[in-house]
Design a protein around this motif. Structure first.
Motif, short mmCIF file in Angstrom:
data_model
loop_
_atom_site.label_atom_id
_atom_site.label_comp_id
_atom_site.label_asym_id
_atom_site.label_seq_id
_atom_site.Cartn_x
_atom_site.Cartn_y
_atom_site.Cartn_z
N GLN A 728 -2.49 -19.78 50.44
CA GLN A 728 -2.29 -19.33 51.81
C GLN A 728 -3.06 -18.04 52.03
OE1 GLN A 728 -0.20 -20.93 54.16
NE2 GLN A 728 -0.16 -22.61 52.68
N LEU A 729 -3.78 -17.93 53.15
CA LEU A 729 -4.65 -16.80 53.37
C LEU A 729 -3.89 -15.47 53.39
CD1 LEU A 729 -7.51 -15.85 54.00
CD2 LEU A 729 -7.01 -16.13 56.43
N ALA A 730 -2.72 -15.47 54.02
CA ALA A 730 -1.96 -14.22 54.14
C ALA A 730 -1.22 -13.86 52.86
CB ALA A 730 -0.96 -14.32 55.30
N PHE A 731 -1.14 -14.81 51.90
CA PHE A 731 -0.36 -14.57 50.68
C PHE A 731 -1.16 -14.91 49.43
CE2 PHE A 731 2.56 -15.66 54.13
CZ PHE A 731 3.36 -14.52 54.16
N ASN A 732 -2.47 -14.72 49.51
CA ASN A 732 -3.27 -15.01 48.32
C ASN A 732 -3.16 -13.87 47.30
OD1 ASN A 732 -4.88 -12.95 49.31
ND2 ASN A 732 -6.34 -14.35 50.29
N LYS A 733 -3.82 -14.03 46.18
CA LYS A 733 -3.71 -13.05 45.10
C LYS A 733 -4.25 -11.69 45.52
CE LYS A 733 -4.29 -16.74 41.68
NZ LYS A 733 -5.14 -17.29 40.61
N GLN A 734 -5.31 -11.69 46.35
CA GLN A 734 -5.89 -10.42 46.78
C GLN A 734 -4.90 -9.63 47.61
OE1 GLN A 734 -8.73 -9.29 45.71
NE2 GLN A 734 -8.69 -7.40 46.90
N GLU A 735 -4.18 -10.34 48.53
CA GLU A 735 -3.20 -9.64 49.36
C GLU A 735 -2.04 -9.10 48.51
OE1 GLU A 735 -3.37 -8.94 52.56
OE2 GLU A 735 -5.37 -9.83 52.64
N LEU A 736 -1.64 -9.90 47.49
CA LEU A 736 -0.57 -9.43 46.61
C LEU A 736 -0.99 -8.17 45.86
CD1 LEU A 736 2.17 -9.75 45.23
CD2 LEU A 736 1.09 -11.34 43.61
N ARG A 737 -2.22 -8.15 45.38
CA ARG A 737 -2.70 -6.95 44.65
C ARG A 737 -2.70 -5.73 45.58
NH1 ARG A 737 -6.47 -10.82 42.37
NH2 ARG A 737 -6.07 -11.09 40.14
N LYS A 738 -3.09 -5.95 46.91
CA LYS A 738 -3.09 -4.83 47.85
C LYS A 738 -1.69 -4.25 48.02
CE LYS A 738 -7.00 -6.25 50.73
NZ LYS A 738 -7.41 -6.67 52.08
N VAL A 739 -0.69 -5.13 48.13
CA VAL A 739 0.69 -4.66 48.33
C VAL A 739 1.19 -3.93 47.09
CG1 VAL A 739 3.05 -5.37 48.79
CG2 VAL A 739 1.16 -6.47 50.00
N ILE A 740 0.94 -4.49 45.92
CA ILE A 740 1.40 -3.86 44.67
C ILE A 740 0.72 -2.51 44.48
CG2 ILE A 740 1.33 -4.06 42.14
CD1 ILE A 740 1.86 -7.03 42.47
#
Length: 821
Positions: A728-740
């Motif tokens: 999912q575009l809004a929940f891909n690995k890149q977005e997760l890394r940004k949040v963490i």
């Protein structure tokens, strides 16, 4: 078949001088049965021509038509297919072979027999008949017929006459007297020759004996010739007389022709004169109405309307070629032009006077509306002017410049009138609105007092450059004195609301403001709609043209008319949008929560205006102002969020709930009351999302992580497999890394430290209660951390993504924070 044969002879062959001898009903072999007739015909004129004609019924089936014909001399062969058995099929070999199937064998045989007879009699080249029964073919022809065919002596055959009954009796009597007449024909012939000679002699003797009679006959003939000469002389004289009569008749005919031409010319001339009289004659009554008709009375206006329409018809009549050269026509056209110009000047001057006169009457009524928040009604002016609507249309069609000049005059005059009325109206509205910020005992919204001069200066600055009502300054000063001791805060906030209960809220001022704002919009709406409707009708600028008008103008003229209405309305009401924005700014300055009321009211009025006419001036203007109101509403919500972020709690306030959380509850109650059944409910829901997020952001650390994983769980609940969430575009690995990455250990510890301080400020001074709460929060954070790790392991398997701090780090943060305080 006999009836068909008779019909074909009458309708097809008789007009072509042909006789129908035989007919057969056939269809083509091997194809769909489309019946037709083959006809054997001969011409009635010599030399005789023999044809085979194909006749077919028409498509409508009500008559026969000749389709094709072949000359019999071009027929090479007739094939009957079988001579021993009955067979309806046969072939005719012309330049190509035509295969036919007859309706019956009898018709086929009759037709072939007729062809054979015609071939034997009229053609030298014989047609070959194959598979034809010998019974159908005549083996020999009669001698006379044979001779006719062989020698071509058709005239001798045609001159032969049969003996009549008397001649037959005489010959039989002679043959009975001479018994040898049959056995010895030569002797009988010799005897007849001798008797003929005797009869000739007797005839000659008889003639010679009648010489006297012959002489008498000759004398009679001479007399007859003399009479003939006499008659010829008389005929000559008669002919001469008739010749003179002919000449006279020719002269009479020529004279009659000239008379007929003269009569025709007179009729045409009378028709032309009648045309000019009917279409280019203006009655004296119409002329008098155009020159001096009373334009102030209903009867006079009606007479002028009828006269102007009659004049327009006379001027627009389509003249026939040559009419423009007639002197009377030129004079009449000159008269029409003078009448048009004269009446156009009279009408323009009169309407200008009506504008001024009605304006004075309207201005005298302004004082009646000063004390009330109402706008003067212009219906009397509109009603009086609409009597001239047809005359304005006439002026538009005949004198465009005067029409446009009168339009500009009306707009200029009404602009000044409406500007004065609208500014006075908004002046009263602002005074009443400023009076809502009155002193209230125990009013928790009240803050520092402001001086009278400051309030006056602020209010006047919001008024802009508008004119002031008589006595408005004293009224404003009086209101300022009443509210000088205590005024409402410039911006109500959730923090203020959190310091009071719902029962402490003084909603009277806001309710009064809501009524004032609604009154303003309710007064403006009918005013704008009535003026736009009047302009459209009076200046013939219909907003909704008919289908015929659209087709004739190809959409160009209706579009131009709409633009003219829009331009005139923008000019007449040029101050409305400015005054509305000024009023909105004042309301927002008095209390930022007024933007909630204004958003609901303004949205409702925009929706109502668009339902009436989406292209109206009112709809467009209110839509523009709605943008400002929505911007103020967004500014209000942003202000509340900013105050949450910048909140500072006094250490003396030891309570269990943060103040802006309670304040949000109070805000929700107020907003739900205002937005109940409102069209802009969606804006409030979006504001809720922002406010709730701000509340949580200022209460709990790791909010972004929690929000991210709430989205992950929502996708899984919708049916997305856990191992496919990372696609999912809004929940891909890149977005997760940004949040963490937003939560390194240092930031987490800082957030927990701030949270400890807030908890410490809002709890009682018992140390055990603080330790219990802090320990519970530690357990909750550990539970949440494990939950996040589990979601990462299930939804992002093999990614190697982990939090930037561990449970051990979190325990160390909680312990060190507790020890440091």
């Amino acid at each position: 078949m006999t009836a068909i044969k008779h019909a074909l002879q009458r309708d097809i062959f008789t007009p072509n001088d042909e006789r129908l001898l035989s007919i057969v009903n056939v269809c083509k072999a091997g194809k769909k049965k489309k019946n037709c007739f083959l006809c054997a015909t001969v011409t009635t004129e010599r030399p005789v021509q023999v044809r085979v004609v194909k006749v077919k019924k028409s498509d409508k089936g009500d008559f026969y038509k000749r389709q094709m014909a072949w000359e019999l001399r071009d027929l090479a062969e007739v094939d009957a297919k079988d001579a021993s058995k009955e067979n309806p099929e046969f072939d005719l070999h012309f330049e190509k072979v035509y295969r036919w199937v007859a309706s019956s064998t009898a018709e086929k045989n009759s037709f072939i027999s007729c062809i054979w007879k015609l071939n034997q009699r009229y053609l030298r080249k014989k047609v070959e008949f194959v598979n034809v029964s010998s019974q159908l073919l005549e083996e020999s022809a009669p001698s006379g017929e044979s001779q006719s065919v062989a020698g071509g002596d058709e005239d001798a055959l045609d001159d032969y006459q049969e003996l009549n009954a008397r001649e037959e009796q005489d010959i039989e009597g002679m043959m009975e007297v001479c018994e040898y007449a049959i056995s010895n024909a030569e002797a009988f012939a010799e005897k007849l020759s001798k008797e003929l000679q005797v009869l000739d002699g007797a005839n000659i003797h008889s003639i010679m004996a009648s010489e006297k009679q012959v002489n008498i006959l000759m004398q009679l003939l001479d007399e007859a010739l003399s009479e003939v000469d006499t008659i010829e002389g008389k005929m000559s004289s008669y002919e001469e007389m008739l010749q003179s009569v002919k000449e006279q008749m020719d002269q009479i005919s020529q004279s009659n022709r000239l008379i007929q031409i003269s009569n025709t010319n007179n009729v045409k001339l009378l028709d032309e004169i009648q045309f000019l009289v009917n279409y280019m004659d203006l009655s004296k009554g119409h002329i008098r109405a155009l020159q001096e008709g009373d334009l102030s009375s209903s009867k006079g206006i009606e007479a002028c309307i009828n006269a102007s329409e009659a004049l327009l018809q006379c001027m627009n009549v389509a003249l026939r070629p040559g009419h423009e050269k007639v002197m009377a026509v030129k004079q009449q056209q000159h008269l029409f032009t003078e009448l048009r110009d004269t009446f156009a000047r009279r009408l323009t001057n009169h309407l200008n006077n009506v504008f001024v006169h009605q304006g004075h009457d309207q201005s005298s009524m302004l004082s009646q509306h000063m004390a009330e928040l109402t706008l003067p009604k212009h219906s009397p002016l509109h009603r009086d002017l609409l009597r001239y609507a047809k005359l304005m249309e006439w002026l538009k069609n005949t004198q465009r410049e005067k029409y446009e000049g009168l339009s500009r005059t009306y707009v200029d005059y009404m602009t000044r009138l409406y500007e004065r009325e609208i500014k006075d109206f908004f002046e009263v509205a602002k005074i009443k609105m400023a009076g809502t910020a009155k002193e209230g005992k125990g009013n928790k919204f009240a803050t520092l007092p402001r001086k009278e001069s400051a309030l006056k200066q602020e209010t006047e600055s919001l008024h802009g450059s508008s004119g002031k009502l008589t006595g408005s300054t004293s009224s404003l000063n009086k209101l300022a004195v009443q509210g000088s001791s205590s005024r409402r805060s410039q911006s109500s906030s959730l923090l203020d609301m959190g310091n009071m209960s719902a029962s402490d809220l003084d909603v009277a001022d806001r309710t009064k403001f809501d009524k004032i704002f609604e009154q303003v919009l309710s007064e403006l709406e009918p005013l704008c709609l009535a003026e736009q409707d009047f302009i459209s009708k009076f200046f013939k600028l219909q907003q909704h043209p008919t289908l015929v008008e659209v087709e004739e103008s190809d959409g160009v003229v209706p579009s131009r008319q709409k633009d003219m209405v829009r331009l005139m309305m923008n000019k007449v009401f040029q101050s409305i949008e400015t005054e509305l924005n000024s009023l909105i700014a004042l309301g927002d300055k008095i209390d930022s929560f007024h933007s909630l009321y204004m958003l609901v009211k303004m949205s409702h009025h925009v929706w109502t205006a668009e339902n009436v006419d989406p292209a109206s001036y009112l709809s467009t203007t209110l839509g523009n102002v709605l943008v400002t109101v929505k911007r103020n509403f967004d500014k209000c919500i942003s202000g509340q969020i900013r105050q949450m972020e910048e909140v500072k709690i006094s250490k003396k306030s030891k309570v269990g709930v943060l103040p802006f959380v309670a304040g949000f509850e109070e805000f929700a109650e107020l907003a739900e009351t205002i937005f109940r059944n409102a069209e802009r409910r969606g804006d409030l829901d979006k504001a809720y999302v922002k406010l709730i997020r701000a509340v949580f952001m200022n209460v709990m650390p790791l909010y972004a992580l929690q929000h991210f994983f709430e989205g992950v769980e929502a996708r899984v609940a919708q049916g997305v497999r856990e191992d496919e969430v990372s696609y999912q575009l809004a929940f891909n690995k890149q977005e997760l890394r940004k949040v963490i990455k937003e939560y390194p250990g240092k930031e987490v510890k800082k957030g927990l430290d701030n949270l400890y301080k807030k908890v410490d400020k809002h709890l009682c001074e018992e140390e055990s209660l603080l330790q219990v709460v802090w320990h519970s929060m530690q357990d909750e954070f550990i539970r949440q951390y494990k939950h996040f790790e589990g979601l990462i392991g299930r939804c992002y398997p093999g990614s190697g993504i982990t939090m930037e701090f561990t449970i051990g780090d979190m325990l160390e943060y909680f312990s060190s924070i507790a020890q440091s305080h």
